[in-house]
Each structure stands twice: as C-alpha cells, then as structure tokens.
Scaffold this motif. Sequence first.
Motif, PDB file in Angstrom:
ATOM      1  N   UNK A   1       0.466  -4.698   9.280  1.00 40.45           N
ATOM      2  CA  UNK A   1       2.024  -4.505  10.049  1.00 40.45           C
ATOM      3  C   UNK A   1       2.435  -3.255   9.490  1.00 40.45           C
ATOM      4  N   UNK A   2       2.625  -3.309   7.972  1.00 38.17           N
ATOM      5  CA  UNK A   2       3.546  -2.326   7.410  1.00 38.17           C
ATOM      6  C   UNK A   2       2.846  -0.933   7.538  1.00 38.17           C
ATOM      7  N   UNK A   3       1.431  -0.689   7.892  1.00 36.45           N
ATOM      8  CA  UNK A   3       0.915   0.758   8.079  1.00 36.45           C
ATOM      9  C   UNK A   3       1.147   1.124   9.506  1.00 36.45           C
ATOM     10  N   UNK A   4       1.210   0.332  10.496  1.00 35.76           N
ATOM     11  CA  UNK A   4       1.434   0.821  11.694  1.00 35.76           C
ATOM     12  C   UNK A   4       2.905   1.114  11.834  1.00 35.76           C
ATOM     13  N   UNK A   5       3.766   0.312  11.284  1.00 33.56           N
ATOM     14  CA  UNK A   5       4.963   0.302  11.439  1.00 33.56           C
ATOM     15  C   UNK A   5       5.343   1.823  11.059  1.00 33.56           C
ATOM     16  N   UNK A   6       5.112   1.884   9.740  1.00 34.22           N
ATOM     17  CA  UNK A   6       5.451   3.417   9.029  1.00 34.22           C
ATOM     18  C   UNK A   6       4.878   4.339   9.689  1.00 34.22           C
ATOM     19  N   UNK A   7       3.428   4.549  10.202  1.00 34.33           N
ATOM     20  CA  UNK A   7       2.885   5.710  10.631  1.00 34.33           C
ATOM     21  C   UNK A   7       3.069   5.765  12.336  1.00 34.33           C
ATOM     22  N   UNK A   8       3.036   5.018  13.061  1.00 33.91           N
ATOM     23  CA  UNK A   8       3.204   4.914  14.279  1.00 33.91           C
ATOM     24  C   UNK A   8       4.544   4.283  15.000  1.00 33.91           C
TER      25      UNK A   8
ATOM     26  N   UNK B   1       0.797  -1.406   0.112  1.00 35.27           N
ATOM     27  CA  UNK B   1       0.065   0.042   0.048  1.00 35.27           C
ATOM     28  C   UNK B   1       0.822   1.278  -0.028  1.00 35.27           C
ATOM     29  N   UNK B   2       0.246   2.194  -0.519  1.00 39.45           N
ATOM     30  CA  UNK B   2       1.039   3.596  -0.543  1.00 39.45           C
ATOM     31  C   UNK B   2       0.845   4.257   0.914  1.00 39.45           C
ATOM     32  N   UNK B   3       1.870   5.252   0.904  1.00 41.41           N
ATOM     33  CA  UNK B   3       1.770   6.036   2.266  1.00 41.41           C
ATOM     34  C   UNK B   3       0.502   6.552   2.689  1.00 41.41           C
ATOM     35  N   UNK B   4      -0.142   7.150   1.874  1.00 43.82           N
ATOM     36  CA  UNK B   4      -1.503   7.588   2.062  1.00 43.82           C
ATOM     37  C   UNK B   4      -2.449   6.494   2.496  1.00 43.82           C
ATOM     38  N   UNK B   5      -2.382   5.500   1.581  1.00 41.07           N
ATOM     39  CA  UNK B   5      -3.286   4.310   1.927  1.00 41.07           C
ATOM     40  C   UNK B   5      -2.787   3.799   3.483  1.00 41.07           C
ATOM     41  N   UNK B   6      -1.655   3.563   3.843  1.00 47.49           N
ATOM     42  CA  UNK B   6      -1.118   3.113   5.004  1.00 47.49           C
ATOM     43  C   UNK B   6      -1.872   3.952   6.109  1.00 47.49           C
ATOM     44  N   UNK B   7      -1.721   5.449   5.669  1.00 41.61           N
ATOM     45  CA  UNK B   7      -2.300   6.319   7.045  1.00 41.61           C
ATOM     46  C   UNK B   7      -3.651   6.283   7.163  1.00 41.61           C
TER      47      UNK B   7
ATOM     48  N   UNK C   1      -8.290  -5.822   5.318  1.00 39.83           N
ATOM     49  CA  UNK C   1      -6.774  -6.006   5.050  1.00 39.83           C
ATOM     50  C   UNK C   1      -6.213  -7.058   5.364  1.00 39.83           C
ATOM     51  N   UNK C   2      -5.011  -7.414   4.845  1.00 38.12           N
ATOM     52  CA  UNK C   2      -4.326  -8.652   5.608  1.00 38.12           C
ATOM     53  C   UNK C   2      -3.218  -7.964   6.536  1.00 38.12           C
ATOM     54  N   UNK C   3      -3.030  -9.264   7.358  1.00 35.99           N
ATOM     55  CA  UNK C   3      -2.218  -8.804   8.670  1.00 35.99           C
ATOM     56  C   UNK C   3      -0.890  -8.213   7.983  1.00 35.99           C
ATOM     57  N   UNK C   4      -0.264  -8.561   7.173  1.00 35.89           N
ATOM     58  CA  UNK C   4       0.794  -8.018   6.513  1.00 35.89           C
ATOM     59  C   UNK C   4       0.782  -6.384   6.116  1.00 35.89           C
ATOM     60  N   UNK C   5      -0.340  -6.049   5.568  1.00 33.15           N
ATOM     61  CA  UNK C   5      -0.718  -4.510   5.458  1.00 33.15           C
ATOM     62  C   UNK C   5      -0.904  -3.968   6.605  1.00 33.15           C
TER      63      UNK C   5
END
Length: 340
Positions: free
Chosen positions: A267-274, A226-232, A261-265
């Motif tokens: 994971x990526x989203x929380x790791x990047x944003x928070x 997912x893109x940065x905006x999507x992760x946010x 969403x998948x667990x991987x998505x």
Amino acid sequence: MSAAAGPVETRSAAPPCDPPANPPFSYTLRDTLDADEHAACLTNWQQQYDQLSAGLFAGEFEEFCFGNVQLFREALNQSVHQAGIAWPGSRTVAVPIAIEGTGWFGGETYSEDSMLTLGGSDELDFRTPRRLEIVACTADTAALNTYALQVEHRDLEAELAGRTTVPASPQQMADFGALLSTMMASLRATPDLLRHAQMRTAMEQALFATLLDTLPPAPASPSLAPSCRARQFVVARAREYMETHIDEPITVADLCVKLGVSRRTLQYSFQDVLNLNPVKFLRAIRLNAVRRALKQTAGSERTTVADIAARWGFWHLSHFSAEYKAMFGELPSETLRRAG
C-alpha cells in the motif's frame, strides 16, 4: 417473520473440507418451525438448540459453502441455548445485525456492539435473546492464518486464541457485517457464479482481507517502513509480475505472496510511487481485461456480462457495472452489444 414448513430452496454440493470430487459450492435457504430443525441446518456443525422462551418458534436460515469458507445468516424469534462445536480446524466470526436485548456467549454477555468468534475446538455456549439475526463467516483456520501470515505478517490464530469476543469498533463491525450481507445478497441473486474458481477465490480473499482490517494489529515500528528506493523497487516488481500474468485475475494477496511483502508495504509503495493504492490499480487492470474479453467474445450466444465479470473476480455485479461505466464511459452490456 413468516415461516413455511420445509425448505424454500436447497442446492446440495460440497461444504468446506469435503472431498474435491463433490461440486464446488452449496446454497441452502430454509424457514424453520422448530429449534431442532434449525440446529440441523448448519453444514458440518454438531449442535443442539433448546428453546428457552415460550411461543411458536419461527426461524430463518441461509448458508453458502465454497472453497475454504462457509457464510451463513440465521434469524430467530425465540430465545434459545445453543451447544455443540463447529467443524474441526475452523474459525468463526459473527456479528449481530438485528438484536433485542443481550445474550450470553462463551462466558460473556454480548449485545449489538459485540463481534463474536469461535475456534474449531472451542465448545459453543450461546444463549440468544428473544429476537436475533446474525451473519457469520466460518473459515478453514489453516487457509485464513496462511493468508494472514503471507499478506499481513500476522499470526491471526495466536491473536484470537482463547477469545470469545473481538475488539472491533462499531464502524469496523458494521463494515464486516455489511460485506457479509452484501456478498450473500449477490450470491442469492446469482449463486451459479460460484462455479467460477476465480469468483470463489476473489470472495474468499475479500472476506479474509476485511476480517484482517476489522481486527486491529499490533502497532508497527516506524523503522520498518520501506525507503523510497525500496518502494520503487516493490512497485516495479509488482508491475513486472502483472505484465507477465496479464491473462490471470491477480489479487493483492497474490502480489504480497509473490513479492514477499506485507499488504501495508504494498500500500505504501503504490501510494508513494503511483499515487494510487494497489487495490485500485488492480481493479483498473481487471476492468481492462473484462473489456477485452467482452470485445473478443461479442456475438456468442453463450456469452454474458455476468460470466465474464465472474472470471475476473467481480462478485458484486451492480458495483462492477458502475465501476466499468466510470472507467470507460459505457456499460459493459453496451460494449458487448457494440462489439457484436
């Protein structure tokens, strides 16, 4: 291994797939002196054990059944051949934690480096070495596969169809075996915690999640990240859901299902944003909820730390106490005593 005739401890309740009118869990612990007696221990399985090596038989069997899962451990001091079937609509995964020599399972040899699996419609063809201790999890196939599809977007049953062994690394096998052993040790100490629905759900999802981590998925396409905006957006929706369900013991699986969403998505989203993975974030939310509950119920003679922790899905009490103290600088018992 010493053995005693008859049951050491047995709690009768509903095994997986039994009518919901029955109690929600069962616990059985037995020492056995005969292969037939040992074969009859496993709930809802139909088995026959034939002793192959000469000598007095001494076995040990332990089992927990709750929700959609059945955990069991068996130890044998003689080589036996096991034939039969598991309960219909189930999937079993097992790892040896102590083994001398090699055995035979479903047309393949196995050793200490083998992770075994059996479908509910597969015929059991299992020859053990002279000494074997094994831990296993049998789960309802529909529940396990639904979890895999919703949380990881994987068809686990299709991946395992026709397999007798699982391609796991020694570390993955050790992690899965350690989870089963630790979970059973915790339940052995306090089996009544399984009367809490949240505890049963938390343990079931912990088993499913670790099993999926153990089985390597197909490589993901980089273009699917997912893109940065999507992760946010994912993190914002997750936090909104948690805030509106603050009084519920939310799990990562719940978030995956609700957000689609998948667990991987996730994971990526929380790791990047928070800069924090969703497991740790949810753990912090749950620890705070436990702390509030301890303060609110302080002074009640019926209130125990174990009960409140169980309501929020903390099944390993010593780990829970360590995590609580690391978060708040005091033990949960100290919070309860101070509030009282």
